[in-house]
Design an enzyme around this catalytic site. Structure first.
Site, mmCIF file in Angstrom:
data_model
loop_
_atom_site.group_PDB
_atom_site.id
_atom_site.type_symbol
_atom_site.label_atom_id
_atom_site.label_comp_id
_atom_site.label_asym_id
_atom_site.label_seq_id
_atom_site.Cartn_x
_atom_site.Cartn_y
_atom_site.Cartn_z
ATOM 1 N N ARG A 88 0.978 -1.217 -0.108
ATOM 2 C CA ARG A 88 0.112 0.162 0.108
ATOM 3 C C ARG A 88 0.844 1.184 0.001
ATOM 4 O O ARG A 88 2.133 1.021 0.331
ATOM 5 C CB ARG A 88 -0.864 0.060 0.954
ATOM 6 C CG ARG A 88 -1.956 1.015 1.061
ATOM 7 C CD ARG A 88 -2.938 1.245 2.358
ATOM 8 N NE ARG A 88 -3.633 2.369 1.971
ATOM 9 C CZ ARG A 88 -4.192 3.215 2.666
ATOM 10 N NH1 ARG A 88 -3.934 3.171 3.705
ATOM 11 N NH2 ARG A 88 -5.123 3.935 2.354
ATOM 12 N N HIS A 89 0.502 2.681 -0.464
ATOM 13 C CA HIS A 89 1.061 3.451 -0.598
ATOM 14 C C HIS A 89 1.523 3.963 0.975
ATOM 15 O O HIS A 89 0.588 3.632 1.647
ATOM 16 C CB HIS A 89 0.405 4.745 -1.164
ATOM 17 C CG HIS A 89 -1.175 5.223 -0.707
ATOM 18 N ND1 HIS A 89 -1.172 5.752 0.522
ATOM 19 C CD2 HIS A 89 -2.132 4.615 -1.169
ATOM 20 C CE1 HIS A 89 -2.455 5.668 0.719
ATOM 21 N NE2 HIS A 89 -3.288 5.027 -0.207
ATOM 22 N N GLY A 90 2.271 4.833 1.216
ATOM 23 C CA GLY A 90 2.628 5.464 2.584
ATOM 24 C C GLY A 90 1.686 6.483 2.989
ATOM 25 O O GLY A 90 0.764 6.644 2.157
#
Ligand code: NAG
Length: 394
Positions: A88-90
């Site tokens: 997942r993105h940060g």
């Protein structure tokens, strides 16, 4: 809001293909905050996908770059053949839509009448006044973009993975690494930050060049794979273009549980209940999480809600994910998700390759055995491959 996994990360290891998957982030090692000074909120467990990574995985706090190994995995009994990481993105800013709702709420607070001073005079602690003066530091341009903390999340994740699987992440294998991302800016940026983390691993102390100039990069954009739902006809018909698909979510937003919260919050903030709705309440709730995750501050928005409210708001979010992501329509079977098909195909192929290599290696070892036996040398037999179905929280 997250619609699906952002990035797929693959590494190949010679002579075996290798692929990696993960999901995590963390707190800066050089943070000046001592653990006991960490800003926390009891609402954290109810933020769903907006929970800080270190709240979901407290093991990250003592050392966000140190890998933690599940003792059941990767013992002497098997070797990693392929690692697939679905990342997942940060940590990111709120979306423009969320920021506009927050501004609307802020406007309501600032437009309150003078009668409110009575509460303060009575020593009631006017949370509404505190919030009206609390700076609204979110701007439209931020629109869900990755924040600096989010870049750090990704760099540290890369460092942990590289130390956890040193064979897969050896420098020679760098060219076999594949990073696939969706075209969303926060995902592309997360991919770049991940590669910077790997650069740090391979070249400690050297400033990372542009990702385009890195031996491992740059991430490849593939929306057909990473935003597979946009290409799923069943999902588009039954959910995306279906005006009544979210019927149950809308019903809950006006249901008795939500009405109770609306009344309560209207009382606390001293604004007319008719000016509030579930969407505004939800954005106020998430603002507590955004302020915690992005700035490390506990904003007064956290004080508006108690645990019972948090449970209702968590349920609202879960309900939306359930109906909006298609779970309520049973179209998430393996056959409809090209992303999972892709992952399993790669895993199967790697195991197959490994087995045929082992077969040859075994034959060679047997031949070698006859020869080596005469020399009384110890034999080294290759370890069997193992399939890591699910790795979490590393
Ligand atoms: C749209 O959503 C409703 C409510 O869940 C459902 O009953 C209906 O079957 C859906 N329509 C289509 C065309 O899938």
């Amino acid at each position: 809001m997250l619609r699906g996994p952002c990035r797929l990360f693959r590494v190949s290891v010679a002579p075996v293909a290798a692929l990696a998957v993960a999901l995590v982030s963390s707190l800066s090692r050089c943070s000046l905050l001592e653990p006991e000074d960490r800003v926390v909120s009891p609402l954290s467990p109810y933020f769903g996908t907006k929970t800080r990574y270190e709240d979901a995985n407290p093991g990250l706090l003592p050392d966000p770059e140190a890998p933690r190994r599940d003792p059941q995995l990767l013992e002497e009994t098997c070797i990693p053949v392929q690692l697939v990481a679905l990342i997942r993105h940060g940590t990111r800013y709120p979306t423009t839509k969320q920021i506009r709702k927050l501004r609307q709420l802020h406007g309501l607070l600032q437009a309150r009448g003078p009668g409110d001073d009575r509460i303060r005079a009575a020593g009631g602690g006017d949370l509404g006044a505190v919030l009206a003066n609390w700076p609204l530091w979110y701007a439209d341009w931020m629109d869900g973009q990755l924040v600096e903390k989010g870049r750090q999340d990704m760099r540290q994740l890369a460092l942990r993975l590289a130390s956890l699987f040193p064979v897969l992440f050896s420098r020679e294998n760098c060219g076999r690494l594949q990073l696939v991302t969706s075209s969303k800016h926060r995902c592309v940026d997360s991919g770049a930050a991940f590669l910077q983390g790997l650069w740090q691993h391979y070249h400690p102390g050297l400033p990372p060049p542009d990702v385009a100039d890195m031996e491992c990069g740059p991430p490849r954009i593939n929306d057909k794979l990473m935003r597979f739902f946009d290409h799923c006809e069943k999902f588009l018909t039954q959910v995306e273009r279906n005006a009544t698909a979210l019927y149950h979510v809308e019903a809950f937003k006006t249901g008795p549980e939500m009405q109770n919260i609306l009344k309560k919050v209207a009382g606390i903030l001293q604004v007319p209940v008719n000016n509030l709705n579930a969407d505004l309440i939800q954005v106020a709730f998430f603002t507590c999480s955004f302020d915690l995750a992005i700035k490390g501050v506990k904003s007064p928005w956290c004080d508006v809600f108690d645990i019972d409210d948090a449970k209702v708001l968590e349920y609202l979010n879960d309900l939306k994910q359930y109906w909006k992501r298609g779970y309520g329509y049973t179209i998430n079977s393996q056959s409809s998700c090209t992303l999972f098909q892709d992952i399993f195909q790669h895993l199967d192929k790697a195991v197959e390759q490994k087995q045929s290599q082992d077969h040859i290696a075994n034959l060679l070892t047997q031949l070698g055995y006859i020869k080596l036996k005469c020399n009384k040398l110890p034999l080294h037999r290759p370890l069997p491959p193992c399939r890591l179905g699910k790795l979490q929280g590393f």
